[in-house]
Design an enzyme around this catalytic site. Structure first.
Site, PDB file in Angstrom:
ATOM      1  N   CYS A 119      13.515  11.980  30.433  1.00  0.00           N
ATOM      2  CA  CYS A 119      12.337  11.104  30.566  1.00  0.00           C
ATOM      3  C   CYS A 119      11.081  11.785  30.003  1.00  0.00           C
ATOM      4  CB  CYS A 119      12.135  10.739  32.038  1.00  0.00           C
ATOM      5  SG  CYS A 119      10.731   9.633  32.257  1.00  0.00           S
ATOM      6  N   ASN A 156      23.221   9.169  21.528  1.00  0.00           N
ATOM      7  CA  ASN A 156      22.238   8.149  21.916  1.00  0.00           C
ATOM      8  C   ASN A 156      20.992   8.254  21.037  1.00  0.00           C
ATOM      9  OD1 ASN A 156      19.689   8.046  24.283  1.00  0.00           O
ATOM     10  ND2 ASN A 156      20.818   6.193  23.758  1.00  0.00           N
TER      11      ASN A 156
HETATM   12  C1  LIG Z   1      11.549   1.343  28.851  1.00  0.00           C
HETATM   13  C2  LIG Z   1      12.523   2.484  28.818  1.00  0.00           C
HETATM   14  C3  LIG Z   1      13.005   3.007  30.000  1.00  0.00           C
HETATM   15  C4  LIG Z   1      13.899   4.083  29.985  1.00  0.00           C
HETATM   16  N1  LIG Z   1      14.382   4.580  31.169  1.00  0.00           N
HETATM   17  C5  LIG Z   1      15.285   5.585  31.156  1.00  0.00           C
HETATM   18  C6  LIG Z   1      15.842   6.084  32.358  1.00  0.00           C
HETATM   19  O1  LIG Z   1      15.534   5.636  33.470  1.00  0.00           O
HETATM   20  N2  LIG Z   1      16.745   7.096  32.270  1.00  0.00           N
HETATM   21  C7  LIG Z   1      17.146   7.619  31.077  1.00  0.00           C
HETATM   22  O2  LIG Z   1      17.990   8.523  31.059  1.00  0.00           O
HETATM   23  N3  LIG Z   1      16.651   7.165  29.927  1.00  0.00           N
HETATM   24  C8  LIG Z   1      15.733   6.153  29.945  1.00  0.00           C
HETATM   25  N4  LIG Z   1      15.231   5.687  28.773  1.00  0.00           N
HETATM   26  C9  LIG Z   1      15.721   6.242  27.503  1.00  0.00           C
HETATM   27  C10 LIG Z   1      16.905   5.420  26.979  1.00  0.00           C
HETATM   28  O3  LIG Z   1      17.976   5.455  27.883  1.00  0.00           O
HETATM   29  C11 LIG Z   1      17.396   5.978  25.652  1.00  0.00           C
HETATM   30  O4  LIG Z   1      17.804   7.309  25.844  1.00  0.00           O
HETATM   31  C12 LIG Z   1      16.312   5.956  24.588  1.00  0.00           C
HETATM   32  O5  LIG Z   1      15.589   4.749  24.600  1.00  0.00           O
HETATM   33  C13 LIG Z   1      16.929   6.164  23.205  1.00  0.00           C
HETATM   34  O6  LIG Z   1      17.931   5.226  22.974  1.00  0.00           O
HETATM   35  P1  LIG Z   1      17.614   3.867  22.171  1.00  0.00           P
HETATM   36  O7  LIG Z   1      16.940   4.286  20.897  1.00  0.00           O
HETATM   37  O8  LIG Z   1      18.993   3.275  21.997  1.00  0.00           O
HETATM   38  O9  LIG Z   1      16.727   3.056  23.035  1.00  0.00           O
HETATM   39  C14 LIG Z   1      14.326   4.629  28.755  1.00  0.00           C
HETATM   40  C15 LIG Z   1      13.826   4.098  27.572  1.00  0.00           C
HETATM   41  C16 LIG Z   1      12.945   3.038  27.574  1.00  0.00           C
HETATM   42  C17 LIG Z   1      12.432   2.491  26.254  1.00  0.00           C
END
Ligand SMILES: Cc1cc2nc3c(=O)[nH]c(=O)nc-3n(C[C@H](O)[C@H](O)[C@H](O)COP(=O)(O)O)c2cc1C
Length: 329
Positions: A92, A193
């Site tokens: 985070c 990811n």
């Molecule tokens: C609004 C938002 C909330 C997120 N909350 C979490 C979370 O609670 N725990 C976590 O491990 N990652 C969280 N992430 C990160 C995502 O799980 C992910 O790792 C990140 O967005 C990159 O992947 P993506 O490009 O497919 O979105 C959050 C991302 C966003 C945009």
């Protein structure tokens, strides 16, 4: 995903085959053992016989914190309530979370990350898997490998790697090749990811990282059929058609119906705007509707704006003409 993927989103996104598992929003652990209600709030699925979505996909419980003893106590609490897997968040990037020494802030010190994972691993004593999610580092990537190895040494059964540092936030590109370096060094499964928005991205992330498994974040909100699209392609080598606006509107309207039973209407409207906002980056019609509805705060007009011109609008008009049919649906 905090503030986005709750019990209803999980249910909707797992309606069609695609996901193998899902994760709750994080339970923030500071120094105390939290009461059961906190766990049930984040993971209402704990109240069922099995911790799964309505379509049978397991839900993993996510903890965010840095104090090993507190994380251990809360992991024990979660397991006593029926949690089937504990996921630890070291990714985070939020300033408030990092200022209070949570999330990605532990990436600055692999020893601390190791102590946190190890405490949880020992606390659950093999009863459930403990998984971890990291980024490539806080400000740079110098400790990426050390952090990943620390998680493995401490007993993590798998590791999700978001291919950016904390300081990179969510800015493209995701450095999928870095996940490959980590995967080479670890024995546990590594899951790639970051920035997987399309089938092509999935393929590139898989190829560059060498990871057979990926985790979807924003891409699954932008296109709720992304996971089924990937799964279908894996199984048949064929592409599913592009997700039409009508299918997106259907999901948003169902989501609203689920949320409005417990939340005030204006909150439901903001949740809908949030999801529509994720969709608009990938779908011109979603962008048009977002623009047209962005000042609307009343739920029913908002829903009418989403459904206009789709089969859902036709069915809701029919139900206005035939009130008994509306009651039956
Ligand atoms: C609004 C938002 C909330 C997120 N909350 C979490 C979370 O609670 N725990 C976590 O491990 N990652 C969280 N992430 C990160 C995502 O799980 C992910 O790792 C990140 O967005 C990159 O992947 P993506 O490009 O497919 O979105 C959050 C991302 C966003 C945009």
């Amino acid at each position: 995903m905090e503030g986005v993927i709750d019990v209803h989103t999980r249910a909707l996104l797992t309606e069609h085959p695609g996901f193998d598992w899902t994760v709750t929003e994080f339970v923030r652990v500071v120094d105390a053992r939290l009461p059961p209600r906190v766990f049930y709030k984040h993971c209402p699925e704990l109240a069922g016989d099995r911790v799964i979505t309505p379509h049978g996909i397991p839900v993993h419980l996510q903890l965010l914190g840095s104090d090993p003893a507190a994380l251990a106590a809360n992991a024990r609490q979660a397991v006593s309530l029926g949690a089937v897997s504990i996921d630890l968040n070291f990714g985070c990037p939020a300033k408030t979370v990092n200022r209070h020494d949570g999330g990605a802030s532990l990436l600055r010190d692999p020893h601390r990350l190791e102590r946190a994972v190890s405490a949880v691993h020992q606390a659950v004593d093999g009863a459930v898997p403990v998984t971890a999610k990291i980024r490539l580092g806080f400000s740079d990537r110098l400790k990426a490998l050390d952090c990943a190895l620390a998680a493995e040494r401490a007993g993590a059964t798998s590791l999700v790697v978001h291919a950016r540092t904390r300081d990179e936030g969510y800015r493209p590109p995701a450095h999928w090749e870095w996940i490959g370096r980590i995967r080479h060094a670890l024995r546990i499964p590594v899951i790639a990811n970051g920035d997987i928005w399309t089938l092509e991205d999935y393929w590139k992330a898989r190829t560059l990282s060498g990871c057979p498994d990926v985790m979807l974040g924003r891409g699954a909100l932008a296109d709720p059929y992304l996971a089924p699209r990937i799964r279908h392609w894996q199984a048949t080598n064929e592409r599913l058609p592009v997700t039409e606006w009508a299918a997106r509107a259907e999901i948003l309207c169902t989501y609203a119906a689920l949320q409005r039973s417990t939340l005030p209407e204006r909150v439901v409207v903001s949740l809908l705007k949030q999801w529509l906002n994720h969709m608009r980056s990938r779908d011109p019609e979603a962008a048009r509707r977002f623009q047209a509805l962005r000042r609307e705060t009343r739920l029913d007009p908002f829903l009418a704006g989403l459904a206009a011109g789709t089969p859902r609008e036709a069915s809701s008009l029919a139900s206005v003409r035939q009130p008994t049919a509306a009651l039956a649906t």
